[in-house]
Design an enzyme around this catalytic site. Structure first.
Site, PDB file in Angstrom:
ATOM      1  NE  ARG A  40      -4.200  -1.745   1.750  1.00 33.02           N
ATOM      2  CZ  ARG A  40      -5.102  -2.247   2.600  1.00 33.02           C
ATOM      3  NH1 ARG A  40      -4.919  -2.110   3.896  1.00 33.02           N
ATOM      4  NH2 ARG A  40      -6.160  -2.868   2.137  1.00 33.02           N
ATOM      5  CE  LYS A 201     -18.001 -20.477   6.273  1.00 30.61           C
ATOM      6  NZ  LYS A 201     -18.228 -19.900   7.585  1.00 30.61           N
ATOM      7  N   GLY A 359      -8.307 -10.588  -1.310  1.00 36.01           N
ATOM      8  CA  GLY A 359      -7.065 -10.909  -0.604  1.00 36.01           C
ATOM      9  C   GLY A 359      -6.485 -12.258  -1.002  1.00 36.01           C
ATOM     10  N   GLY A 382     -12.387  -5.166   0.786  1.00 43.61           N
ATOM     11  CA  GLY A 382     -13.807  -4.847   0.941  1.00 43.61           C
ATOM     12  C   GLY A 382     -14.348  -3.985  -0.180  1.00 43.61           C
TER      13      GLY A 382
HETATM   14  P1  ADP Z   1     -10.875 -13.748  -1.435  1.00 41.26           P
HETATM   15  O1  ADP Z   1     -10.080 -13.343  -0.214  1.00 41.26           O
HETATM   16  O2  ADP Z   1     -10.026 -13.724  -2.676  1.00 41.26           O
HETATM   17  O3  ADP Z   1     -12.152 -12.957  -1.588  1.00 41.26           O
HETATM   18  P2  ADP Z   1     -12.150 -15.931  -0.060  1.00 41.26           P
HETATM   19  O4  ADP Z   1     -11.674 -15.377   1.244  1.00 41.26           O
HETATM   20  O5  ADP Z   1     -13.594 -15.853  -0.359  1.00 41.26           O
HETATM   21  O6  ADP Z   1     -11.315 -15.286  -1.265  1.00 41.26           O
HETATM   22  O7  ADP Z   1     -11.801 -17.478  -0.135  1.00 41.26           O
HETATM   23  C1  ADP Z   1     -10.517 -18.000   0.004  1.00 41.26           C
HETATM   24  C2  ADP Z   1     -10.489 -19.291   0.776  1.00 41.26           C
HETATM   25  O8  ADP Z   1     -11.371 -20.263   0.232  1.00 41.26           O
HETATM   26  C3  ADP Z   1      -9.114 -19.896   0.765  1.00 41.26           C
HETATM   27  O9  ADP Z   1      -8.600 -19.877   2.060  1.00 41.26           O
HETATM   28  C4  ADP Z   1      -9.343 -21.320   0.265  1.00 41.26           C
HETATM   29  O10 ADP Z   1      -8.582 -22.285   0.959  1.00 41.26           O
HETATM   30  C5  ADP Z   1     -10.812 -21.532   0.528  1.00 41.26           C
HETATM   31  N1  ADP Z   1     -11.370 -22.593  -0.309  1.00 41.26           N
HETATM   32  C6  ADP Z   1     -11.414 -22.643  -1.657  1.00 41.26           C
HETATM   33  N2  ADP Z   1     -11.955 -23.800  -2.072  1.00 41.26           N
HETATM   34  C7  ADP Z   1     -12.263 -24.525  -0.983  1.00 41.26           C
HETATM   35  C8  ADP Z   1     -12.849 -25.822  -0.759  1.00 41.26           C
HETATM   36  N3  ADP Z   1     -13.226 -26.593  -1.783  1.00 41.26           N
HETATM   37  N4  ADP Z   1     -13.018 -26.236   0.515  1.00 41.26           N
HETATM   38  C9  ADP Z   1     -12.628 -25.446   1.530  1.00 41.26           C
HETATM   39  N5  ADP Z   1     -12.073 -24.208   1.394  1.00 41.26           N
HETATM   40  C10 ADP Z   1     -11.890 -23.753   0.147  1.00 41.26           C
END
Ligand code: ADP
Ligand code: MG
Length: 403
Positions: A40, A201, A359, A382
Site C-alpha cells: 500500500r 463460502k 485478498g 472490501g
Molecule cells: P478472497 O479473499 O479472494 O475474496 P475468499 O476469502 O472468499 O477469497 O476465499 C478463500 C479461501 O477459500 C481460501 O482460504 C481457500 O482455501 C478456501 N477454499 C477454496 N476452495 C475450498 C474448498 N473446496 N473447501 C474449503 N475451502 C476452500
C-alpha cells in the site's frame, strides 16, 4: 460508476505552494512493530511524487489500524515516516493532527514540494462517523483534495466522503487506474464476459453472485461455494464444506441466471480426499456424482479446468474473485493455478481483458506467478467486493459529484 471524475490531469502543471490533501491508504499490516507488507505504501508513491514535483505541499491523510477514536501511539502514522521517506526518496515530516490550528501552524512552515504525513484520521471518532466538523477541520488545512485510496472508498468517512464535499476533488493515479479497470471489466465491457467466483463460502458472496448473474454471460463457480450449488442440484457432496441453509439461495441464483441469460458453470469433476492435509493418501479425482460420504471436495478437477479454459477462450473480458480450491495446501492449488495461467496467456495474446481482486485471490495469482500478466489486479479487499456487488462506493460517488 461512470468514470466521471477529475484526475491529476485536470490540475495545472504548476502547483507551487498549493496545499494538497491526499487521502491514501497507508494501513499496512504490522508484525512486531515492523511492516510485513508495504504494497500500500508503494501504491501511494506515484501520486505523492507527481504532486511534490509540481510544487505542491503534499499532506497525506490516512487511517492506520483500528484505534476507534482514541490516540494509540502504536497506531500513529509517525511510524510510517521512515518507510515513506525511503520509498519516496524525499523527506517526509510528521504533523501531529489531521485537523485544527496546531496542524495548520505546522503546515505553514512547509515549503513547495515537501511532504507531510498527518496523524491517523481514526484518532478522531468523527472520522468513521463522517462528522462534518472533522471534515471541515481537515479541509481547512488544504486548498485541494486528492483521493488515491480506492481500498477505503467503500466507507463514507470524513476523510473519504465529507472532505470531498468541501474542496475541489480529484482522483489520484492509483484510484483512477482502479476505476478505469473496473469500468472496463463490468461497467462497459467487451463481450462475452466471464466471472470466476470461488472461495470458501456462498454466504460471504451472495450479493456478488446475485449482481454478477445480471452482468456477465458466464458465471464460473468454484471453491467451497461450488459445493453448495452442487448440493442444490441434488448432488451428494459428502463431508465437503457446504452451507445447507443456503440451498434455497443457490436455487434462486440459478433462476435469476436463467432469466438473465447467464450460463452458470459448475465443475463436473472434482479433487477429493478423506482428510485435509498436503498430498493425503486418500486423494483422488472423480466425477461430482461419485463423491463418497466420507470424502470432501477440495479443488475442481482437471476436466472442469479444461472446459473452463475453453469458456475463457471465447470471452473478451474476465473478472475473477476467489480461488477455485483450497489453494494454500498442495495439490489443491492446481485448478486455480492452471486456469489463472490460461487467463494470463489469453491476456498476453490480447484476446482477454482480465481483472481480479480479493485478498486470497491476489495471493493465489501470485502463487501462480501470473499477477503481473493480468490486465489489472486490485489489492482492495472490501471495496473490491462491494464493487462486485454493484454497490455505489461513497468515496467514488463523492469524486463523481465533485466533477
Ligand atoms: P478472497 O479473499 O479472494 O475474496 P475468499 O476469502 O472468499 O477469497 O476465499 C478463500 C479461501 O477459500 C481460501 O482460504 C481457500 O482455501 C478456501 N477454499 C477454496 N476452495 C475450498 C474448498 N473446496 N473447501 C474449503 N475451502 C476452500
Ligand atoms: Mg479472503
Amino acid at each position: 460508476m461512470t468514470n466521471d471524475f477529475k484526475t491529476l490531469d485536470d490540475l495545472p502543471d504548476d502547483l507551487t505552494g498549493k496545499r494538497v490533501l491526499v487521502r491514501v491508504d497507508l494501513n499496512v499490516p504490522m508484525v512486531d512493530g515492523a511492516i510485513s507488507d508495504d504494497t500500500r505504501l508503494r501504491a501511494a508513491v506515484p501520486t505523492i511524487a507527481e504532486l511534490a514535483d509540481k510544487g505542491a505541499i503534499v499532506l497525506l491523510l490516512s487511517h492506520f489500524g483500528r484505534p476507534k477514536g482514541r490516540v494509540r501511539p502504536d497506531m500513529s502514522t509517525a511510524l510510517l515516516v521512515k518507510p515513506l521517506t525511503e520509498l519516496t526518496g524525499r523527506s517526509v515530516r510528521f504533523i501531529e493532527d489531521c485537523q485544527g490550528p496546531e496542524a495548520a501552524r505546522a503546515i505553514e512552515t512547509m515549503t513547495a514540494g515537501s511532504i507531510g504525513i498527518l496523524e491517523n484520521t481514526r484518532f478522531h471518532s468523527g472520522e468513521e462517523l463522517n462528522d462534518p466538523e472533522l471534515a471541515k477541520g481537515m479541509a481547512g488545512l488544504g486548498d485541494l483534495f486528492v483521493n488515491d485510496a480506492f481500498s477505503a472508498a467503500h466507507r463514507a468517512h470524513a476523510s473519504t466522503d465529507g472532505i470531498a464535499h468541501l474542496l475541489p476533488s480529484f482522483a489520484g493515479r492509483a484510484m483512477a487506474a482502479e476505476l478505469i479497470a473496473l469500468q472496463r471489466a463490468l461497467g462497459d465491457p467487451d463481450r462475452p464476459v466471464a466471472a470466476v467466483v470461488g472461495g470458501a463460502k456462498v454466504s460471504s458472496k451472495l450479493a456478488v453472485l446475485g449482481h454478477l448473474v445480471t452482468k456477465v454471460d458466464h458465471l464460473i463457480i468454484g471453491g467451497g461455494m461450488a459445493n453448495t450449488f452442487l448440493a442444490a442440484r441434488g448432488i451428494n457432496v459428502g463431508k465437503s464444506l457446504c452451507e445447507k441453509d443456503l440451498l434455497g439461495e443457490a436455487e434462486s441464483i440459478f433462476e435469476r441466471a436463467e432469466a438473465a441469460n447467464c450460463t452458470i458453470h459448475l465443475p463436473y469433476d472434482v479433487v477429493v480426499a478423506k482428510e485435509f492435509a498436503p498430498n493425503p493418501p486418500s486423494l483422488r479425482v472423480c466425477n461430482v456424482h461419485e463423491v463418497a460420504a466420507d470424502e470432501m471436495i477440495l479443488d475442481i478437477g482437471p476436466a472442469a479446468v479444461e472446459a473452463l479454459g475453453d469458456v475463457l477462450k471465447n470471452c473478451r473480458t474476465l473478472v475473477w474473485n476467489g480461488p477455485l480450491g483450497a489453494f494454500e495446501t498442495k495439490p489443491f492449488d492446481e485448478a486455480t493455478v492452471a486456469l489463472a495461467r490460461t487467463a494470463a496467456a489469453l491476456t498476453r495474446q490480447g484476446s482477454l481483458v482480465s481483472v481480479a481482486g480479493g485478498g486470497d485471490t491476489v495471493a493465489a495469482l501470485n502463487h501462480a506467478g501470473v499477477a503481473a500478466e493480468f490486465t489489472f489486479v486490485s489489492t482492495a479487499g472490501g471495496a473490491f467486493l462491494e464493487w462486485m456487488e454493484g454497490r455505489t462506493l461513497p468515496g467514488v460517488a463523492a469524486l463523481e459529484r465533485a466533477a
